[in-house]
Scaffold this active site. Structure first.
Site, PDB file in Angstrom:
ATOM      1  N   SER A 172       9.938  12.133  -0.482  1.00  0.00           N
ATOM      2  CA  SER A 172       9.996  10.670  -0.640  1.00  0.00           C
ATOM      3  C   SER A 172      11.191  10.053   0.103  1.00  0.00           C
ATOM      4  O   SER A 172      11.192   8.869   0.410  1.00  0.00           O
ATOM      5  CB  SER A 172      10.037  10.290  -2.117  1.00  0.00           C
ATOM      6  N   CYS A 201       0.834  -1.215   0.000  1.00  0.00           N
ATOM      7  CA  CYS A 201       0.000   0.000   0.000  1.00  0.00           C
ATOM      8  C   CYS A 201       0.858   1.250   0.000  1.00  0.00           C
ATOM      9  O   CYS A 201       1.393   1.640   1.048  1.00  0.00           O
ATOM     10  CB  CYS A 201      -0.891   0.016   1.235  1.00  0.00           C
ATOM     11  N   GLU A 235       2.015   1.186 -11.548  1.00  0.00           N
ATOM     12  CA  GLU A 235       3.494   1.150 -11.509  1.00  0.00           C
ATOM     13  C   GLU A 235       4.080   2.287 -12.356  1.00  0.00           C
ATOM     14  O   GLU A 235       5.113   2.132 -13.001  1.00  0.00           O
ATOM     15  CB  GLU A 235       3.975  -0.229 -11.986  1.00  0.00           C
ATOM     16  N   GLN A 286      -4.394  -8.746 -47.217  1.00  0.00           N
ATOM     17  CA  GLN A 286      -3.258  -8.053 -46.599  1.00  0.00           C
ATOM     18  C   GLN A 286      -3.718  -7.136 -45.467  1.00  0.00           C
ATOM     19  O   GLN A 286      -3.020  -6.958 -44.465  1.00  0.00           O
ATOM     20  CB  GLN A 286      -2.518  -7.207 -47.634  1.00  0.00           C
ATOM     21  N   THR A 289       2.348   5.715 -14.655  1.00  0.00           N
ATOM     22  CA  THR A 289       1.591   5.837 -15.908  1.00  0.00           C
ATOM     23  C   THR A 289       2.560   6.002 -17.088  1.00  0.00           C
ATOM     24  O   THR A 289       3.752   6.286 -16.893  1.00  0.00           O
ATOM     25  CB  THR A 289       0.664   7.075 -15.866  1.00  0.00           C
ATOM     26  N   SER A 290       2.015   5.890 -18.298  1.00  0.00           N
ATOM     27  CA  SER A 290       2.866   6.083 -19.489  1.00  0.00           C
ATOM     28  C   SER A 290       3.481   7.479 -19.500  1.00  0.00           C
ATOM     29  O   SER A 290       4.628   7.656 -19.931  1.00  0.00           O
ATOM     30  CB  SER A 290       2.051   5.870 -20.770  1.00  0.00           C
ATOM     31  N   ARG A 332     -11.885 -17.873 -40.012  1.00  0.00           N
ATOM     32  CA  ARG A 332     -13.076 -17.106 -40.390  1.00  0.00           C
ATOM     33  C   ARG A 332     -13.040 -16.819 -41.895  1.00  0.00           C
ATOM     34  O   ARG A 332     -12.044 -16.279 -42.406  1.00  0.00           O
ATOM     35  CB  ARG A 332     -13.104 -15.787 -39.608  1.00  0.00           C
ATOM     36  N   ARG A 379      10.047  -2.179 -12.991  1.00  0.00           N
ATOM     37  CA  ARG A 379       9.103  -1.897 -14.080  1.00  0.00           C
ATOM     38  C   ARG A 379       9.058  -2.951 -15.196  1.00  0.00           C
ATOM     39  O   ARG A 379       7.997  -3.206 -15.753  1.00  0.00           O
ATOM     40  CB  ARG A 379       9.362  -0.503 -14.654  1.00  0.00           C
TER      41      ARG A 379
HETATM   42  C1  LIG Z   1      -6.128  -1.757 -10.560  1.00  0.00           C
HETATM   43  C2  LIG Z   1      -5.090  -0.966  -9.841  1.00  0.00           C
HETATM   44  C3  LIG Z   1      -4.241  -1.605  -8.950  1.00  0.00           C
HETATM   45  C4  LIG Z   1      -3.284  -0.870  -8.244  1.00  0.00           C
HETATM   46  N1  LIG Z   1      -2.509  -1.483  -7.317  1.00  0.00           N
HETATM   47  C5  LIG Z   1      -1.742  -0.751  -6.487  1.00  0.00           C
HETATM   48  C6  LIG Z   1      -1.092  -1.336  -5.364  1.00  0.00           C
HETATM   49  O1  LIG Z   1      -1.182  -2.549  -5.141  1.00  0.00           O
HETATM   50  N2  LIG Z   1      -0.397  -0.543  -4.519  1.00  0.00           N
HETATM   51  C7  LIG Z   1      -0.278   0.797  -4.730  1.00  0.00           C
HETATM   52  O2  LIG Z   1       0.358   1.475  -3.931  1.00  0.00           O
HETATM   53  N3  LIG Z   1      -0.868   1.405  -5.815  1.00  0.00           N
HETATM   54  C8  LIG Z   1      -1.606   0.660  -6.666  1.00  0.00           C
HETATM   55  N4  LIG Z   1      -2.247   1.267  -7.737  1.00  0.00           N
HETATM   56  C9  LIG Z   1      -2.111   2.710  -7.928  1.00  0.00           C
HETATM   57  C10 LIG Z   1      -1.411   3.128  -9.198  1.00  0.00           C
HETATM   58  O3  LIG Z   1      -0.044   2.927  -9.074  1.00  0.00           O
HETATM   59  C11 LIG Z   1      -1.809   4.596  -9.478  1.00  0.00           C
HETATM   60  O4  LIG Z   1      -3.141   4.579  -9.940  1.00  0.00           O
HETATM   61  C12 LIG Z   1      -0.909   5.263 -10.470  1.00  0.00           C
HETATM   62  O5  LIG Z   1       0.356   5.488  -9.909  1.00  0.00           O
HETATM   63  C13 LIG Z   1      -1.461   6.604 -10.976  1.00  0.00           C
HETATM   64  O6  LIG Z   1      -1.868   7.423  -9.913  1.00  0.00           O
HETATM   65  P1  LIG Z   1      -3.315   8.106  -9.973  1.00  0.00           P
HETATM   66  O7  LIG Z   1      -4.308   7.045 -10.269  1.00  0.00           O
HETATM   67  O8  LIG Z   1      -3.508   8.882  -8.724  1.00  0.00           O
HETATM   68  O9  LIG Z   1      -3.286   9.078 -11.205  1.00  0.00           O
HETATM   69  P2  LIG Z   1      -2.731  10.592 -11.252  1.00  0.00           P
HETATM   70  O10 LIG Z   1      -1.361  10.649 -10.692  1.00  0.00           O
HETATM   71  O11 LIG Z   1      -3.752  11.490 -10.675  1.00  0.00           O
HETATM   72  O12 LIG Z   1      -2.641  10.833 -12.819  1.00  0.00           O
HETATM   73  C14 LIG Z   1      -3.769  11.214 -13.611  1.00  0.00           C
HETATM   74  C15 LIG Z   1      -3.275  11.505 -15.025  1.00  0.00           C
HETATM   75  O13 LIG Z   1      -2.368  12.629 -14.996  1.00  0.00           O
HETATM   76  C16 LIG Z   1      -1.133  12.252 -15.587  1.00  0.00           C
HETATM   77  N5  LIG Z   1      -0.027  12.939 -14.901  1.00  0.00           N
HETATM   78  C17 LIG Z   1       0.194  13.067 -13.561  1.00  0.00           C
HETATM   79  N6  LIG Z   1       1.329  13.732 -13.339  1.00  0.00           N
HETATM   80  C18 LIG Z   1       1.851  14.053 -14.548  1.00  0.00           C
HETATM   81  C19 LIG Z   1       3.028  14.733 -14.987  1.00  0.00           C
HETATM   82  N7  LIG Z   1       3.903  15.231 -14.130  1.00  0.00           N
HETATM   83  N8  LIG Z   1       3.236  14.852 -16.319  1.00  0.00           N
HETATM   84  C20 LIG Z   1       2.354  14.348 -17.214  1.00  0.00           C
HETATM   85  N9  LIG Z   1       1.237  13.683 -16.862  1.00  0.00           N
HETATM   86  C21 LIG Z   1       0.990  13.536 -15.550  1.00  0.00           C
HETATM   87  C22 LIG Z   1      -1.044  10.755 -15.405  1.00  0.00           C
HETATM   88  O14 LIG Z   1      -0.148  10.152 -16.316  1.00  0.00           O
HETATM   89  C23 LIG Z   1      -2.491  10.338 -15.634  1.00  0.00           C
HETATM   90  O15 LIG Z   1      -2.740  10.245 -17.013  1.00  0.00           O
HETATM   91  C24 LIG Z   1      -3.172   0.527  -8.476  1.00  0.00           C
HETATM   92  C25 LIG Z   1      -4.014   1.158  -9.403  1.00  0.00           C
HETATM   93  C26 LIG Z   1      -4.973   0.438 -10.065  1.00  0.00           C
HETATM   94  C27 LIG Z   1      -5.893   1.155 -11.017  1.00  0.00           C
END
Ligand SMILES: Cc1cc2nc3c(=O)[nH]c(=O)nc-3n(C[C@H](O)[C@H](O)[C@H](O)COP(=O)(O)OP(=O)(O)OC[C@H]3O[C@@H](n4cnc5c(N)ncnc54)[C@H](O)[C@@H]3O)c2cc1C
Length: 408
Positions: A184, A128, A388, A303, A390-391, A292, A267
């Site tokens: 951090s 967590c 882990e 193609q 986002t892109s 199919r 990652r």
């Molecule tokens: C199914 C699932 C399982 C998960 N499991 C775990 C777990 O076991 N333990 C755990 O700790 N976490 C877990 N997570 C959390 C996951 O790691 C986060 O959802 C993720 O890090 C993104 O954070 P957020 O959802 O708050 O999005 P946000 O950080 O709010 O991002 C929202 C959008 O803004 C973009 N963004 C944010 N900052 C920037 C920037 N500086 N530049 C450009 N774009 C940006 C992001 O790319 C995204 O498109 C899980 C999530 C899901 C959905």
């Protein structure tokens, strides 16, 4: 250092085939049912425990494979079976790695067995870190751990979200801030033992994909854990904080790089999961395109269809190579000077999203129904570009690494 080769050795091939058999015979047939039920597939986890796939031994064996290919190969096969079920099986391993990486020998020996339970009474664990206001911006997490010296206990308060296995885990690993002024670098990880008062599950999320994997909030309200639950121990923490304070005073550059190296190494495993899902969808699409018939011939004779399959296969293989390279680098202690870990996760997860969408297109109307697995695979694939890192965060890491500039 292990000799570089592009081929799995005989032992790895044997493990791969064994995992593939489990994925094909046990995981894939159960996938649609648990996706609909949106529940943790306990019987499948138990099956995996019985054959030795759900165990610390298995995970550690792959983790310490000197070529680095053990984990990516295992992830690819299990996630080829089904992403939601596979995440239920490997979710505990992700928490266990946190303990393996930072815990003392005593902590490893005490807590990891309790994370897995045994084949007759399987347990899961949760890691967590994320919070409602700290997703991509991990440094801003608000969960606090305060040391109560008189009792040698830590008191933890906060709300975690998106925790895989959160609330249903026997053991939770919780990241909390012990020195907020250090961001951090002031974080530490704690074991929350089974049945600790004050830890409760918040809402369980209803998700788009990987629905067999439980994802929930975890509420920590005056949670007290013994000093022995601080991963790595107090002495090591105090030393680390002192170093971080010193380095923060000098600009903090080295500490930042060390933290990034950890993420870079983990990652590729997520990239390998994405490769598994992409390969699964590609195989279904290839098979369908061969059988199919329209206009009196198999659709693969066009193609327009065959070239899509050629691109899908090429991208999947390229993704696997990036994953393998980064995994090999991690295990051989090579510095990620090009953010190779992030590169592998970025490319593999985007490939999985693209390839699963193409698979739906190749199956036409059938692809859009739950009679065929590709719509589920497409829903599942969407997670890889989110968790882990986002892109966008992967691109940020790569851009900063290759440019040396503080891109934001
Ligand atoms: C199914 C699932 C399982 C998960 N499991 C775990 C777990 O076991 N333990 C755990 O700790 N976490 C877990 N997570 C959390 C996951 O790691 C986060 O959802 C993720 O890090 C993104 O954070 P957020 O959802 O708050 O999005 P946000 O950080 O709010 O991002 C929202 C959008 O803004 C973009 N963004 C944010 N900052 C920037 C920037 N500086 N530049 C450009 N774009 C940006 C992001 O790319 C995204 O498109 C899980 C999530 C899901 C959905």
């Amino acid at each position: 250092m292990a000799e570089f080769t592009m081929e799995l050795n005989d032992e790895q091939k044997e493990v791969r085939d064994w995992l593939h058999g489990f994925a094909a015979d046990v995981i894939r047939p159960a996938a649609a049912e648990w996706d609909e039920r949106e529940e943790t597939p306990w019987p499948v986890i138990q099956e995996a425990a019985k054959v030795g796939i759900y165990s610390l031994d298995f995970y550690a064996q792959q983790y310490f494979d000197a070529t680095g290919l053990g984990i990516p190969m295992a992830m690819e096969e299990l996630f080829w079976g089904d992403a939601g079920i596979a995440l239920s099986i490997v979710g505990t391993g992700l928490a266990a790695v946190g303990v393996l990486a930072n815990g003392t020998e005593e902590q490893i020996g005490t807590w990891i067995p309790q994370m897995y339970g045994d084949a007759n009474d399987v347990k899961v664990a949760a890691f967590c870190s994320s919070e409602p206001d700290a997703g991509s911006d991990v440094a801003s997490l608000r969960t606090r751990a305060v040391y109560d010296e008189a009792k040698d206990e830590w008191v933890i308060n906060g709300t975690k979200t998106w925790a895989t296995n959160g609330g249903i885990a026997n053991v939770h690993v919780v990241v909390a801030s012990v020195a907020p002024e250090l961001g951090s670098k002031g974080h530490a990880s704690f074991i929350i033992p089974p049945n600790t008062p004050g830890l409760a599950q918040g809402q369980k999320f209803k998700k788009h994909g990987i629905r067999a994997s439980h994802t929930a909030e975890v509420i920590l309200d005056q949670v007290r854990v013994p000093g022995s639950c601080l991963l790595g121990g107090k002495e090591k923490l105090d030393e680390r904080l002192a170093r971080a304070r010193e380095k923060a005073a000098k600009g903090g550059e080295r500490v930042k790089n060390a933290a990034m190296a950890t993420f870079e190494a983990s990652r590729p495993a997520v990239g390998a999961m994405a490769v598994g899902t992409a390969r699964a969808a590609y195989e279904v699409a290839l098979d369908y395109a061969r059988t199919r018939e329209q206009f009196g011939r198999p659709i693969i004779d066009n193609q327009g269809v065959a070239f899509q399959l050629a691109d899908m296969r090429t991208q999947i293989d390229a993704a696997r190579l990036l994953v393998w390279r980064a995994s090999w680098m991690a295990v051989n202690g090579k510095p990620f000077t090009g953010a190779e870990g992030s590169m592998s996760k970025l490319f593999a997860s985007e490939t999985a999203k693209k390839v699963t969408a193409q698979a739906i297109q190749i199956l036409g109307g059938n692809g859009y129904t739950r009679e065929y697995p590709v719509e589920r695979m497409h829903r599942d694939a969407a997670i890889y570009t989110i968790f882990e890192g986002t892109s966008e965060i992967q691109r940020l890491v790569i851009a900063r690494t290759v440019s040396g500039m503080p891109i934001r």
